[in-house]
Write a protein that holds these residues in place. Structure first.
Motif, short mmCIF file in Angstrom:
data_model
loop_
_atom_site.label_atom_id
_atom_site.label_comp_id
_atom_site.label_asym_id
_atom_site.label_seq_id
_atom_site.Cartn_x
_atom_site.Cartn_y
_atom_site.Cartn_z
N LEU A 105 0.90 -1.36 0.10
CA LEU A 105 -0.04 0.01 -0.11
C LEU A 105 1.00 1.18 -0.05
O LEU A 105 1.76 1.33 0.82
CB LEU A 105 -0.88 0.01 1.10
N LEU A 106 0.68 1.93 -1.13
CA LEU A 106 1.57 3.36 -0.89
C LEU A 106 0.58 4.28 -0.47
O LEU A 106 -0.52 4.78 -0.88
CB LEU A 106 1.81 3.70 -2.60
N ALA A 107 1.07 5.02 0.87
CA ALA A 107 0.27 5.90 1.46
C ALA A 107 1.36 6.91 2.04
O ALA A 107 1.04 7.58 3.30
CB ALA A 107 -0.43 5.20 2.62
N SER A 108 2.34 7.21 1.30
CA SER A 108 3.19 8.10 1.69
C SER A 108 3.13 9.52 1.37
O SER A 108 3.69 10.57 1.83
CB SER A 108 4.61 7.82 1.20
N GLY A 109 1.75 9.80 0.85
CA GLY A 109 1.29 11.16 0.77
C GLY A 109 2.09 12.21 -0.22
O GLY A 109 2.75 11.45 -1.38
N VAL A 110 1.91 13.36 -0.18
CA VAL A 110 2.50 14.40 -1.06
C VAL A 110 3.27 15.32 -0.53
O VAL A 110 3.33 15.53 0.74
CB VAL A 110 1.62 15.06 -1.95
N GLU A 111 4.35 15.97 -1.18
CA GLU A 111 4.99 17.24 -0.75
C GLU A 111 4.29 18.52 -1.25
O GLU A 111 3.93 18.52 -2.24
CB GLU A 111 6.44 17.25 -1.22
N ASP A 112 4.23 19.48 -0.42
CA ASP A 112 3.49 20.91 -0.69
C ASP A 112 4.78 21.57 -1.25
O ASP A 112 5.51 21.89 -0.47
CB ASP A 112 2.86 21.31 0.20
N ARG A 113 4.65 22.15 -2.40
CA ARG A 113 5.65 23.11 -2.93
C ARG A 113 5.17 24.60 -3.15
O ARG A 113 4.19 24.74 -4.13
CB ARG A 113 6.29 22.49 -4.22
N PRO A 151 -4.76 28.35 -12.18
CA PRO A 151 -6.13 28.87 -12.68
C PRO A 151 -7.29 28.66 -11.84
O PRO A 151 -8.15 29.37 -11.88
CB PRO A 151 -6.37 27.74 -14.08
N MET A 152 -7.19 27.69 -10.66
CA MET A 152 -8.15 27.55 -9.73
C MET A 152 -8.33 28.48 -8.96
O MET A 152 -8.99 28.29 -7.64
CB MET A 152 -8.29 26.01 -9.24
N SER A 153 -7.31 29.52 -8.47
CA SER A 153 -7.18 30.24 -7.53
C SER A 153 -8.23 31.28 -7.22
O SER A 153 -8.76 31.73 -6.32
CB SER A 153 -5.73 31.04 -7.50
N ALA A 225 -2.55 27.94 -2.66
CA ALA A 225 -2.76 26.57 -3.12
C ALA A 225 -1.34 26.08 -3.53
O ALA A 225 -0.72 26.53 -4.65
CB ALA A 225 -3.63 26.34 -4.21
N PRO A 226 -0.57 25.08 -2.71
CA PRO A 226 0.68 24.84 -3.38
C PRO A 226 0.60 23.66 -4.40
O PRO A 226 -0.47 23.17 -4.75
CB PRO A 226 1.39 24.05 -2.13
N ASP A 227 1.76 23.45 -5.22
CA ASP A 227 1.77 22.35 -6.11
C ASP A 227 2.24 21.11 -5.23
O ASP A 227 3.04 21.17 -4.52
CB ASP A 227 2.94 22.52 -7.25
N LEU A 228 1.48 20.03 -5.60
CA LEU A 228 1.55 18.61 -4.81
C LEU A 228 2.34 17.77 -5.92
O LEU A 228 2.15 17.86 -6.94
CB LEU A 228 0.14 18.13 -4.86
N GLY A 248 -2.03 18.55 -9.25
CA GLY A 248 -0.91 17.81 -9.63
C GLY A 248 -1.15 16.19 -9.79
O GLY A 248 -2.31 16.00 -9.90
N LYS A 249 -0.08 15.67 -10.25
CA LYS A 249 -0.51 14.17 -10.42
C LYS A 249 -0.58 13.35 -9.10
O LYS A 249 0.31 13.69 -7.96
CB LYS A 249 1.14 13.63 -11.08
#
Length: 302
Positions: A105-113, A151-153, A225-228, A248-249
Motif C-alpha cells: 500500500l502506497l500511502a506516503s502522501g505528497v509534498e507541498d511546494r 487557474p483555480m485560485s 494552493a501549493p503544487d503537489l 498535480g499528479k
C-alpha cells in the motif's frame, strides 16, 4: 517472514488501512519516516471527535491503539525500493533491510511546494493556509488574502469569501474571464493586480503582502494552493499509472484503491484529488478492505 501487506507511510491513510488488516489478523508492517504532511499545522479541525487536537496527537493515539494488535509492526525509516509482483514483492528500507510481502500500500502522501516568495514558507500551517474548511473558522473574519498560484485560485477566492473579506492577489497570473470576474464581484472579492514579492511581519501576527510596486496590503491570513508532488518514486518504479488532478499528479486507483499494478494499492493524498484527515482515513479504510479481500480470495482460489 513474508508479510501480508507492507504499508509505506504511517499517516492517516496508512494507519487506517493497518487497522482494518490488523483486525483481520493479517501480518502488516508500516514503514514511516515520521514526517506527515500536516506537521506544520498546530491544530487539526474538521475531524469528528478530535477537533482542535494536533495531527501528531491524533496519530500518536492511533499508533498506541494499533500496538495492541500483535500482527501489526512499525518500522521507522524510508522505503527506498520495491520490486517483484503480486504475492512476491520485496520492499527495501533505507538501503539495507528488505522485507518480503504479498501486497503493497502506497500511502506516503505528497509534498507541498509553495511559490518562491520570501516569508511565505515560514508561515505555512500558521497564517499561510491551504484549506478554509480546516482553518477558516479560527481566522475569525476580517481581511484575508488569496494568492493566485494556478487557474483555480479565483475559484478558491470565491470559497474563502465565506470566512472573511477577501483580496485575490493575481500575482502575475492572467486576469480571470468575465464570468469569473462577475462571480468574484458577487462574492465580494477584491482583485489586486501585481506580482507579490514578499510576505512581511511577524509570523504569528497580521502580515503585509508586499507587491512589486512597493505597495503593502495587510491581511490576517493568506491562502495559497501549493503544487503537489508525490513523495518518492516508488509508484513510478513499480509502474503504477498516474493521473492529473487540479493540484498535480496522483496515483490512479479504482474504487477499492487498487492501482494499475496487481497487488499494489494507494490511498490518501497521493491517490486523491482533494484530501483532509477524514478523507485520507476513509481512503485507507477502503484500501484495507480491498487488500484484505484480494488476499482472502487469492487464498480461496489457490
Amino acid at each position: 517472514m513474508q508479510q501480508d501487506a507492507i504499508i509505506i507511510g504511517g499517516g492517516f491513510a496508512g494507519l487506517s488501512a493497518a487497522y482494518i488488516l490488523g483486525r483481520a489478523r493479517r501480518h502488516v508492517t508500516i514503514i514511516d519516516s515520521g514526517t506527515p504532511r500536516n506537521r506544520f499545522s498546530v491544530h487539526a479541525h474538521g475531524v469528528l471527535g478530535h477537533d482542535g487536537k494536533s495531527g501528531a496527537e491524533i496519530l500518536a493515539e492511533a499508533r498506541a491503539q494499533l500496538a495492541a494488535y500483535p500482527t501489526v509492526t512499525f518500522v521507522q525509516g524510508e522505503a527506498d525500493s520495491a520490486v517483484g509482483a503480486a504475492d512476491d514483492f520485496n520492499v527495501r528500507i533505507d538501503g539495507h533491510d528488505s522485507i518480503p510481502t504479498r501486497r503493497i500500500l502506497l500511502a506516503s502522501g505528497v509534498e507541498d511546494r509553495l511559490p518562491d516568495i520570501p516569508g511565505l514558507r515560514e508561515r505555512w500551517g500558521k497564517t499561510v493556509l491551504h484549506c478554509p474548511y480546516c482553518h477558516g473558522y479560527e481566522i475569525g473574519g476580517g481581511a484575508i488574502g488569496v494568492i493566485a498560484t494556478h487557474p483555480m485560485s479565483a475559484h478558491q477566492a470565491t470559497v474563502v469569501a465565506d470566512w472573511g473579506d477577501v483580496t485575490l492577489f493575481t500575482n502575475g497570473m492572467p486576469e480571470p474571464d468575465e464570468a469569473t470576474l462577475d462571480l468574484l464581484a458577487q462574492r465580494g472579492v477584491s482583485l489586486q493586480p501585481g506580482v507579490v514579492t514578499a510576505i512581511e511581519g511577524e509570523t504569528d501576527t497580521p502580515m503585509q503582502v508586499r507587491l512589486a510596486s512597493g505597495k503593502g496590503i495587510t491581511v490576517k491570513a493568506l491562502f495559497a494552493a501549493p503544487d503537489l508532488h508525490l513523495r518518492g518514486t516508488l509508484a513510478q518504479d513499480l509502474g503504477c499509472s498516474l493521473e492529473d488532478s487540479p493540484a498535480g499528479k496522483i496515483i490512479a486507483t479504482n474504487a477499492m484503491k487498487a492501482t494499475s499494478i496487481a497487488g499494489v494499492y494507494a490511498a490518501g493524498d497521493n491517490a486523491r484529488a482533494f484530501g483532509n484527515i477524514t478523507l485520507s482515513s476513509a481512503d485507507g479504510v477502503m484500501a484495507g478492505l480491498g487488500i484484505h479481500q484480494s488476499l482472502m480470495f487469492a487464498t480461496a482460489h489457490s
